[in-house]
Design a protein around this motif. Structure first.
Motif, PDB file in Angstrom:
ATOM      1  N   VAL A 271       0.834  -1.199   0.000  1.00 21.12           N
ATOM      2  CA  VAL A 271       0.000   0.000   0.000  1.00 21.12           C
ATOM      3  C   VAL A 271       0.873   1.256   0.000  1.00 21.12           C
ATOM      4  N   THR A 272       2.010   1.216   0.698  1.00 25.31           N
ATOM      5  CA  THR A 272       2.888   2.387   0.721  1.00 25.31           C
ATOM      6  C   THR A 272       3.437   2.702  -0.667  1.00 25.31           C
ATOM      7  N   MET A 275       0.643   4.230  -2.687  1.00 25.47           N
ATOM      8  CA  MET A 275       0.401   5.644  -2.404  1.00 25.47           C
ATOM      9  C   MET A 275       1.357   6.528  -3.202  1.00 25.47           C
ATOM     10  N   ILE A 310      -8.170   6.672  -4.830  1.00 28.94           N
ATOM     11  CA  ILE A 310      -8.144   6.862  -3.376  1.00 28.94           C
ATOM     12  C   ILE A 310      -9.421   6.346  -2.717  1.00 28.94           C
ATOM     13  N   LYS A 313     -10.092   2.756  -2.489  1.00 30.46           N
ATOM     14  CA  LYS A 313      -9.048   1.983  -1.790  1.00 30.46           C
ATOM     15  C   LYS A 313      -8.932   2.380  -0.322  1.00 30.46           C
ATOM     16  N   PHE A 317      -6.236   1.497   2.786  1.00 29.30           N
ATOM     17  CA  PHE A 317      -5.475   2.571   3.419  1.00 29.30           C
ATOM     18  C   PHE A 317      -5.600   2.493   4.935  1.00 29.30           C
ATOM     19  N   TYR A 318      -6.829   2.275   5.416  1.00 26.84           N
ATOM     20  CA  TYR A 318      -7.056   2.248   6.863  1.00 26.84           C
ATOM     21  C   TYR A 318      -6.310   1.095   7.528  1.00 26.84           C
ATOM     22  N   GLU A 320      -3.527  -0.272   6.478  1.00 23.03           N
ATOM     23  CA  GLU A 320      -2.104   0.063   6.453  1.00 23.03           C
ATOM     24  C   GLU A 320      -1.786   1.186   7.440  1.00 23.03           C
ATOM     25  N   TYR A 321      -2.726   2.065   7.672  1.00 22.78           N
ATOM     26  CA  TYR A 321      -2.526   3.227   8.552  1.00 22.78           C
ATOM     27  C   TYR A 321      -2.097   2.796   9.951  1.00 22.78           C
ATOM     28  N   MET A 336      -0.145   9.515   3.076  1.00 22.33           N
ATOM     29  CA  MET A 336      -1.512   9.008   3.197  1.00 22.33           C
ATOM     30  C   MET A 336      -2.471  10.140   3.532  1.00 22.33           C
ATOM     31  N   VAL A 340      -5.727  10.950   1.354  1.00 22.00           N
ATOM     32  CA  VAL A 340      -7.049  10.715   1.927  1.00 22.00           C
ATOM     33  C   VAL A 340      -7.798  12.023   2.156  1.00 22.00           C
TER      34      VAL A 340
END
Length: 798
Positions: A271-272, A275, A310, A313, A317-318, A320-321, A336, A340
């Motif tokens: 995910v990084t 982004m 975005i 996805k 993102f959440y 991975e956050y 991120m 977001v």
């Protein structure tokens, strides 16, 4: 040939000028060089056709010709008369014609563009259609502008008049050329041209080298072809052709392309990394608009891309956050946040996750050093500051100091600071943090209290950090009570590390909570200042008198009510100190009438010099310790009972004083069988126990501090402070209730409780049960009464 009007007006037929005009137009569209004289000749043809010249003087045809040129020149100065309704001006002016010429031009353009269309390439290989369209369009556009200049007189008069009268389908010549291009060449080819453009853009997205000049040329054509059909004279395109022929398809193709690409990318990348790719793609699309698309496309394009790249996805993102927070990946968190934040509702979940993570991290850090935190307020406060500092930096840098994330940080810190493993060890958990914070300030501001010496700048920085923690404390009244007590100790014992630091701290508390919160603290400082002046005046008085004191004497006069100091127990002042006591009491009476001094011996101290040992020692002792030690000037051995009688101290307090002197090996318990001191940490003392001076006392230091807190003080002090806090709170709650009811007169119980909670939340959070008790107390005192017939309603009694 020209014909002569009966009224002297010379007329031109379109056929007379069209032959030469058409030849000139052919040269224009074939891009042949044209001299200015030839350009003016063509312009003159249009002008002659559009106007008729009045022959007032009746001269010959040659003169008429000159008159024609003169009139034409005069027109450019603005002297040509507009026609009357009959077509001829009342004074022999001019009438404007142009329909036949307009038709000739329209037919010519249609024929010419048809020829261009027939030259279009049959195959579309290697984007030949784009090359053809772009080159043809640029040539046609340039030539049409030249033609428009030649027909400018027709545009300004006949075309303008027709448009003003509401006739449809009439355009200025350049716009006529665009309309004809759109109908004859654009519509048959636009599907192929648009498809080729979209293919080129897709190739560019795949990092292939493409000729963007072709795309730019076509886009400029699409934009310019969007004429305002309702108002042909309006300036600027409407973008209708651009949007219908290109933008709609472009946006759909973009959405499809990125939907596929993003799904495929995430299958094989983190995910990084995604982004980074998404951010790069968004930047590329914005740059694409600036390079060759119309700027009106930008907002719709960004919205479509943000949804696909975005919004769709966000769940990934959440997930991975949380990992990024755990691993302190601030750069990725910033990326991120930037992505977001483009989704209207996207940040709400990030704020919730951040708040939960900060609270968990804070609780975990305090739990891991629980024992150290209980023993050392410094460890407790520094642990809190470390957690807050790291996440504050994260909020400032990665989350751009977003107010929503600042609020999440504040809520999380408030939660773990007021309720954690350390505060859970006591019943009233929310009062522990303010107590420890006040102790930390005490250690920081007391000389020798900190584990390491700090300079003024470091001290100021640390005090600012303390105020950060203070902001999150719920029970600020608890902090104030303990701070008030510790400040009194520092000022009375003259142990403050710096008066400036003390004043700075009080100023910061005043800014945070208001004048009322720190009024007593400020009065304490005023008392210390006045005491210094009083001591100076007393010394001057002694110098001027014949009798001087045998000892150095300093006094602090403190205002009752401002200082949280308990009264002194029963005590008989040693005769060595009586003279100083009496001299100052008499002096103070001369300075202030009607004031009574209440001596606090339990907070007094002094230096006592011992000459009875091998070395000469100076002992820093409390007044009670001094009184005990001075008894041994009369006898080397005394019983506990004798000491109590001589000093006036009660036995429990005397035992505490003796325990400290015994531990310091200055005194000894005389054993009944051997007459020596027994070696014990704690001595069991009774009324008849004999305590003697230990003449073999030795110490490496010649100045020894014996003035340490008594156990009875340290054990009961905290409990007493908390009891005082509870009683003070009841008074504050009652005062708040009276203020509210005095203003509202009549109020429901629930509303009253809600307003009390709201007004006092900045100082402490009152318990509902305590508020109810305070209401009952005020009813008994007849400040309030219950309203008959109305449930849970109170009225104010004036």
């Amino acid at each position: 040939m020209t014909s002569q009007h009966p009224h002297g007006i010379r007329q031109y037929e379109v056929e007379q000028i069209w032959g030469d005009l058409k030849t000139g137009i052919d040269h224009i569209y074939q891009k042949e060089n044209m001299l200015p004289a030839r350009y003016m000749e063509l312009y003159t043809h249009v002008y002659n056709y559009c106007t008729t010249v009045t022959c007032i003087t009746g001269k010959s045809g040659e003169d008429s010709g000159k008159g024609s040129r003169s009139s034409r020149k005069g027109h450019h100065r603005g002297h040509v008369s507009l026609p009357t309704t009959s077509g001829v001006s009342a004074g022999g002016g001019a009438q404007f014609v142009g329909l036949e010429l307009y038709k000739k031009l329209r037919d010519y353009l249609k024929t010419y563009i048809n020829k261009l269309r027939n030259r279009a390439p049959v195959t579309l290989a290697e984007y030949g259609i784009l090359q053809f369209y772009t080159e043809t369009w640029e040539d046609f556009r340039f030539s049409s502008k030249v033609l428009n200049g030649i027909c400018q007189y027709l545009n300004r008069h006949w075309v303008k008049r027709e448009c003003d009268e509401g006739r449809k389908g009439i355009y200025e010549i350049y716009n006529l050329a665009l309309v004809t291009w759109r109908e004859v060449l654009f519509k048959p080819l636009n599907a192929s041209v648009t498809k080729s453009i979209l293919q080129l853009i897709e190739r560019e997205r795949r990092s292939e080298a493409v000729n963007t000049r072709l795309i730019q040329g076509v886009i400029e054509s699409y934009v310019e072809l969007g004429l305002n059909e309702d108002d042909p004279s309006a300036k600027g395109p409407t973008l209708s052709v651009y949007k219908e022929a290109f933008e709609n398809d472009f946006l759909m193709e973009t959405e499809t392309y990125y939907r596929i690409e993003s799904s495929n990318f995430l299958k094989i990348n983190s995910v990084t990394e995604y982004m980074k790719k998404a951010k790069q793609r968004l930047a590329e699309e914005e740059e694409r608009v600036h390079r060759y698309l119309d700027k009106s496309t930008l907002l719709d394009l960004q919205k479509r891309c943000e949804v696909v790249l975005i919004e769709n996805k966000l769940d990934q993102f959440y997930l991975e956050y949380q990992q990024l927070l755990e691993n302190d990946r601030n750069a990725d968190l910033e990326r991120m946040y930037e992505l977001v934040s483009k989704v209207s509702y996207g940040l709400a979940r990030l704020k919730e996750l951040l708040e939960s993570h900060i609270q968990t991290r804070g609780l975990d850090r305090l739990s891991r050093c629980l024992d150290d935190c209980v023993r050392s307020p410094e460890v407790y406060v520094n642990t809190i500051l470390a957690v807050h500092g790291s996440f504050h930096q994260l909020v400032v840098s990665a989350f751009r100091n977003d107010p929503g994330f600042v609020a999440a940080l504040d809520r999380a810190c408030g939660a773990f600071i007021n309720r954690n493993a350390v505060t859970a060890l006591v019943d009233n958990s929310t009062s522990k943090s303010p107590e420890l914070l006040a102790k930390f300030c005490h250690h920081l501001l007391r000389r020798g209290g900190s584990s390491k010496e700090v300079d003024e700048d470091q001290l100021e920085e640390t005090l600012n950090s303390v105020l950060v923690v203070f902001k999150y404390i719920e029970d600020k009244d608890v902090f104030l009570k303990f701070y008030h007590k510790f400040l009194a100790q520092r000022l009375v014992q003259q142990m403050s590390v710096s008066d400036d630091a003390e004043a700075s701290t009080i100023s910061k508390l005043k800014q945070a909570c208001g004048f009322e919160y720190t009024s007593k603290l400020q009065r304490m400082f005023q008392d210390t200042g006045l005491s210094k002046t009083l001591n100076e005046n007393f010394k001057k008085h002694l110098d001027e008198s014949a009798e001087r004191l045998d000892i150095e004497f300093n006094i602090q006069v403190l205002t009752t009510g401002s200082w949280p100091l308990p009264p002194s127990p029963e005590f008989t002042l040693p005769r060595e100190l009586e003279r100083s006591f009496n001299r100052f009491t008499a002096f103070y009476a001369t300075q202030h009438t009607g004031r009574r001094l209440q001596w606090l011996y339990n907070h007094s101290k002094g230096d006592i010099i011992a000459n009875c040992f091998k070395s000469k020692y100076t002992f820093q002792a409390s007044t009670f310790q001094m009184s005990v030690l001075l008894q041994y000037n009369q006898s080397k051995q005394l019983s506990v009972e004798q000491l109590c009688v001589n000093t006036g101290l009660l036995e429990p307090l005397m035992l505490q004083v003796l325990q400290i002197l015994l531990k310091s090996r200055l005194l000894m318990v005389v054993s009944e069988d051997v007459g020596e001191s027994s070696e014990q940490e704690e001595y069991e003392l009774h009324t008849d126990t004999v305590v003697g001076l230990f003449e073999g006392y030795k110490n490496r230091r010649l100045r020894v501090n014996l003035n340490v807190p008594l156990k009875t003080e340290t054990k009961c002090d905290q409990e007493q402070t908390h009891k005082v806090i509870e009683e003070d709170r009841k008074i504050v709650i009652q005062a708040c209730i009276v203020r509210i009811m005095k203003m509202r007169k009549l109020l429901k119980h629930q509303q009253l409780v809600s307003e009390v909670l709201g007004q006092l939340s900045s100082r402490f959070k009152p318990k509902i049960q305590v508020i109810k008790k305070c209401i009952d107390i005020l009813i008994e005192k007849e400040y309030l009464e219950r309203v008959e017939g109305e449930k849970d309603t109170y009225s104010y009694l004036a």
